[in-house]
Design a protein around this motif. Structure first.
Motif, mmCIF file in Angstrom:
data_model
loop_
_atom_site.group_PDB
_atom_site.id
_atom_site.type_symbol
_atom_site.label_atom_id
_atom_site.label_comp_id
_atom_site.label_asym_id
_atom_site.label_seq_id
_atom_site.Cartn_x
_atom_site.Cartn_y
_atom_site.Cartn_z
ATOM 1 N N LEU A 235 0.849 -1.193 0.000
ATOM 2 C CA LEU A 235 0.000 0.000 0.000
ATOM 3 C C LEU A 235 0.883 1.239 0.000
ATOM 4 C CD1 LEU A 235 -2.646 -1.130 2.652
ATOM 5 C CD2 LEU A 235 -2.643 -1.489 0.175
ATOM 6 N N SER A 236 0.628 2.139 -0.955
ATOM 7 C CA SER A 236 1.402 3.365 -1.088
ATOM 8 C C SER A 236 0.515 4.572 -0.817
ATOM 9 C CB SER A 236 2.011 3.461 -2.499
ATOM 10 O OG SER A 236 2.848 2.342 -2.760
ATOM 11 N N ALA A 237 1.162 5.698 -0.554
ATOM 12 C CA ALA A 237 0.430 6.939 -0.289
ATOM 13 C C ALA A 237 -0.221 7.439 -1.576
ATOM 14 C CB ALA A 237 1.358 7.996 0.282
ATOM 15 N N PRO A 238 -1.523 7.630 -1.597
ATOM 16 C CA PRO A 238 -2.166 8.139 -2.814
ATOM 17 C C PRO A 238 -1.863 9.608 -3.058
ATOM 18 C CG PRO A 238 -3.763 7.944 -1.049
ATOM 19 C CD PRO A 238 -2.487 7.377 -0.527
ATOM 20 N N ALA B 205 3.301 11.405 -2.298
ATOM 21 C CA ALA B 205 2.453 10.501 -3.062
ATOM 22 C C ALA B 205 3.304 9.433 -3.742
ATOM 23 C CB ALA B 205 1.643 11.283 -4.102
ATOM 24 N N GLY B 206 2.892 8.171 -3.625
ATOM 25 C CA GLY B 206 3.612 7.059 -4.242
ATOM 26 C C GLY B 206 4.575 6.339 -3.317
ATOM 27 N N GLU B 207 4.893 6.905 -2.146
ATOM 28 C CA GLU B 207 5.817 6.236 -1.222
ATOM 29 C C GLU B 207 5.096 5.096 -0.506
ATOM 30 O OE1 GLU B 207 7.701 8.900 1.462
ATOM 31 O OE2 GLU B 207 8.513 10.199 -0.120
ATOM 32 N N PRO B 208 5.752 3.927 -0.343
ATOM 33 C CA PRO B 208 5.101 2.786 0.335
ATOM 34 C C PRO B 208 4.866 3.081 1.807
ATOM 35 C CG PRO B 208 7.419 2.316 -0.107
ATOM 36 C CD PRO B 208 7.124 3.607 -0.800
ATOM 37 N N ILE B 209 3.772 2.547 2.318
ATOM 38 C CA ILE B 209 3.417 2.777 3.720
ATOM 39 C C ILE B 209 3.293 1.454 4.476
ATOM 40 C CG2 ILE B 209 1.615 3.660 5.270
ATOM 41 C CD1 ILE B 209 0.958 5.748 3.243
ATOM 42 N N LEU B 210 2.627 0.482 3.851
ATOM 43 C CA LEU B 210 2.289 -0.729 4.585
ATOM 44 C C LEU B 210 2.290 -1.921 3.637
ATOM 45 C CD1 LEU B 210 1.349 -1.408 7.530
ATOM 46 C CD2 LEU B 210 -0.992 -1.303 6.684
ATOM 47 N N ASP B 211 2.777 -3.069 4.149
ATOM 48 C CA ASP B 211 2.734 -4.326 3.405
ATOM 49 C C ASP B 211 1.791 -5.291 4.106
ATOM 50 O OD1 ASP B 211 4.487 -3.507 1.469
ATOM 51 O OD2 ASP B 211 6.244 -4.470 2.348
#
Length: 394
Positions: free
Chosen positions: A51-54, A284-290
């Motif tokens: 999940l990435s930052a929208p 925006a676009g940086e990963p946040i959670l797996d």
């Protein structure tokens, strides 16, 4: 007693039974390797949901690693501020469009009031002009009727004067005077008739909305102003439509951005690792959670390349976790050669089975139990070593 035990141990039958038992135990132990292709170089794996930052924002308070979702649940990824970032830009665009809509609506309301006032003025002007032309036509008709009566009288007078002149009672001068008066009256009647026709033409044009005056004004001032207001109204209506479209688009984008700040995790998924800290600012676009998808677990097994034709995609396989006595049913999903590229970035565990030359990699997908049947404390057993058996065709 001791002699009997020694005789029993030394007996040929006892030695035969013991040998047969050992052979049977060995056969049982080696039977799986005879009737199956067995590999212990495998580990339970599963794909990651990254999940990435929208949009730009601040990472929200994320769930702890290892949390399991037995049913679909919402995960808040970002805390979006209305004062900064893309959300602020979208909110400002929506506010600006709303201000343009309000201004255009006020202008249209004022224009409608002015149009009504001008319409009343134009209606009053039309009525007054029609009434005036009707009176002018009546007066011109009366003048024409009077002139025609006078012309009839002048014609009778001229006839008497000419008769008296022939009898010698009137001089030629009197005849000429009577003729001049008759001609003048006839000309006045022609002028009155022309004036009446002119008034009738003007009155007919006025009924059609055309007012004959000077060379460039064919409508009253109120009507001309109403035409200009109509053009202004059309321009403002276009502005209103454009502002409404911009406001709708900004609201939809804002709603989408706020909606994408959360993610609805499907049932059967587990928090694997957070790649950003709660409270950190992200772009925006940086990963946040797996998240790991426990419903799609699989194992990868290396087998000799000579088995490539014997292993059939879709065929069955049995998988057992090392240290467990429970066998799980699997299905061969794909077969790839040793030279195939493998992408591990979106896998929860490293590929335990590394193929050597002349080996193939077999992917075995495991049947997924109900989401509530997973043991969340074991993190869906991802990463545990396993033994895999493929039925051998004899």
């Amino acid at each position: 007693m001791n002699i009997n035990v020694q005789n029993f141990v030394r007996a040929r039958s006892t030695r035969l039974v013991l040998a047969a038992s050992l052979i049977a135990i060995g056969a049982v132990g080696f039977a799986p390797y005879v009737f199956n292709d067995v590999s212990t170089q495998a580990a339970i794996n599963a794909p990651l949901i990254r999940l990435s930052a929208p949009v730009d924002g601040t990472v929200a308070d994320l769930p702890a690693d290892g949390r399991y979702f037995a049913k679909a649940s919402s995960i808040r990824l970002l805390d979006l501020s209305q004062d900064t970032g893309e959300v602020a830009d979208l909110a400002a665009a929506a506010d600006l469009a709303q201000a343009q809509i309000d201004l255009a609506q006020r202008q249209l309301s004022e224009l409608r009031s002015e149009e009504q006032r001008l319409e009343k003025r134009a209606s009053a002007f039309n009525a007054a002009t029609s009434a005036r032309l009707s009176e002018d036509r009546g007066a011109a008709l009366a003048d024409l009727n009077g002139c025609q009566a006078e012309r009839t009288q002048q014609a009778a007078t001229l006839a008497r004067v000419r008769k008296l002149a022939r009898e010698g009672f009137m001089s030629p001068a009197a005849v000429e005077k009577a003729e001049a008066a008759a001609t003048r009256t006839s000309n006045e009647c022609s002028s009155a008739a022309s004036k009446l026709r002119s008034i009738e033409v003007t009155e007919k044009a006025a009924r059609a909305g055309v007012f004959i005056g000077d060379s460039y004004n064919d409508a009253p001032y109120a009507t001309q102003q109403a035409d200009r207001l109509m053009l202004q109204r059309q321009i403002i209506e276009k502005t209103l439509n454009d502002a409404t479209a911009q406001h709708t688009q900004a609201e939809l984008r804002l709603k989408d951005a706020l909606g994408r700040a959360s993610y609805r995790a499907p049932a059967g998924t587990l928090i694997w690792a957070a790649t950003a800290s709660s409270g950190a600012a992200v772009r925006a676009g940086e990963p946040i959670l797996d998240l790991v998808d426990c419903r799609r677990r699989f194992v990868q097994v290396a087998l000799p390349e000579r088995k490539a034709e014997a292993i059939v995609p879709g065929g069955p396989a049995d998988v057992r976790l090392i240290g467990s006595d429970r066998w799980m049913k699997g299905r061969i999903s794909s077969i790839s050669g040793a030279a195939s590229r493998r992408e591990e970035r979106l896998l929860a565990a490293s590929t335990h089975s590394k193929p050597d030359a002349r080996e193939i990699i077999v992917d075995v997908s495991l049947s997924a139990p109900a989401p509530e049947a997973f043991d969340a404390s074991r993190r869906c057993d991802v990463g545990r070593l396993a033994e895999v058996r493929f039925s051998r065709t004899i």
